[in-house]
Structure formats: C-alpha cells, structure tokens
Design a protein around this motif. Structure first.
Motif, mmCIF file in Angstrom:
data_model
loop_
_atom_site.group_PDB
_atom_site.id
_atom_site.type_symbol
_atom_site.label_atom_id
_atom_site.label_comp_id
_atom_site.label_asym_id
_atom_site.label_seq_id
_atom_site.Cartn_x
_atom_site.Cartn_y
_atom_site.Cartn_z
ATOM 1 N N TYR A 104 0.836 -1.204 0.000
ATOM 2 C CA TYR A 104 0.000 0.000 0.000
ATOM 3 C C TYR A 104 0.870 1.253 0.000
ATOM 4 C CZ TYR A 104 -4.618 -2.140 0.543
ATOM 5 O OH TYR A 104 -5.778 -2.827 0.338
ATOM 6 N N ASN A 105 1.952 1.251 0.762
ATOM 7 C CA ASN A 105 2.863 2.396 0.780
ATOM 8 C C ASN A 105 3.518 2.597 -0.582
ATOM 9 O OD1 ASN A 105 2.420 3.169 3.448
ATOM 10 N ND2 ASN A 105 4.018 1.838 4.229
ATOM 11 N N ASP A 140 0.979 4.001 -2.961
ATOM 12 C CA ASP A 140 0.738 5.402 -2.639
ATOM 13 C C ASP A 140 1.859 6.278 -3.208
ATOM 14 O OD1 ASP A 140 -0.699 7.530 -1.485
ATOM 15 O OD2 ASP A 140 0.505 7.420 0.345
ATOM 16 N N PHE A 192 -2.737 4.607 -5.361
ATOM 17 C CA PHE A 192 -3.660 4.388 -4.242
ATOM 18 C C PHE A 192 -4.712 5.480 -4.245
ATOM 19 C CE2 PHE A 192 -4.605 4.405 0.404
ATOM 20 C CZ PHE A 192 -5.097 3.125 0.483
ATOM 21 N N HIS A 208 -7.227 7.678 -2.439
ATOM 22 C CA HIS A 208 -7.401 8.124 -1.053
ATOM 23 C C HIS A 208 -8.833 8.406 -0.675
ATOM 24 C CE1 HIS A 208 -3.203 8.353 0.083
ATOM 25 N NE2 HIS A 208 -2.944 8.813 -1.121
#
Length: 75
Positions: free
Chosen positions: A63-64, A67, A72, A74
């Motif tokens: 996920y990081n 992102d 990703f 938000h």
C-alpha cells in the motif's frame, strides 16, 4: 517487482503450496480425521508463528509503494 516483495511472496507461496497439497489429499478422501486435525494445528501454529505478520507487513509495504506511485485512491 522489487526483491523485498518477491521474497515475501515466495514465503507466502511456499506456505500455501505446502498446506494446499495436504488439503487436496483430504478433499480426495486420503487423509484421516486425526491427520486433518493435526494439519489444522500446524496451520494455526504457522499463522501464530509469524506467517500472518509477514502477510500484514507485505500488505502495508505494498500500500505504501502504491501510494508513492500514485496508484492508491485516497477516497
């Protein structure tokens, strides 16, 4: 895919492959109930011994990474 992700996926795949062969045997009627119960115990021990932590760690990492790449959502 980077080496960190690749290493985690190989460990996860090894876990899945190992236990899926026993589950396949059970589904085909080749494993007794006691052996199946012992398999469930082994799965629980593996999960408690860090397998679940590895999966969670990889999930967070992915996920990081997504992102950072703007993949990703938000919302």
């Amino acid at each position: 895919m980077d080496e960190y992700t690749n290493n985690h996926l190989k460990r996860i795949q090894g876990f899945m492959d190992y236990y899926s062969s026993y589950i396949d045997s059970a589904l085909n009627g080749h494993v007794s109930e006691i052996k199946l119960a012992e398999l469930m115990t082994q799965i629980i021990v593996s999960i408690d011994s860090g397998f679940l932590d590895d999966v969670k760690e990889l999930e967070k990492y992915l996920y990081n990474q997504a992102d950072k790449k703007g993949e990703f959502d938000h919302e």
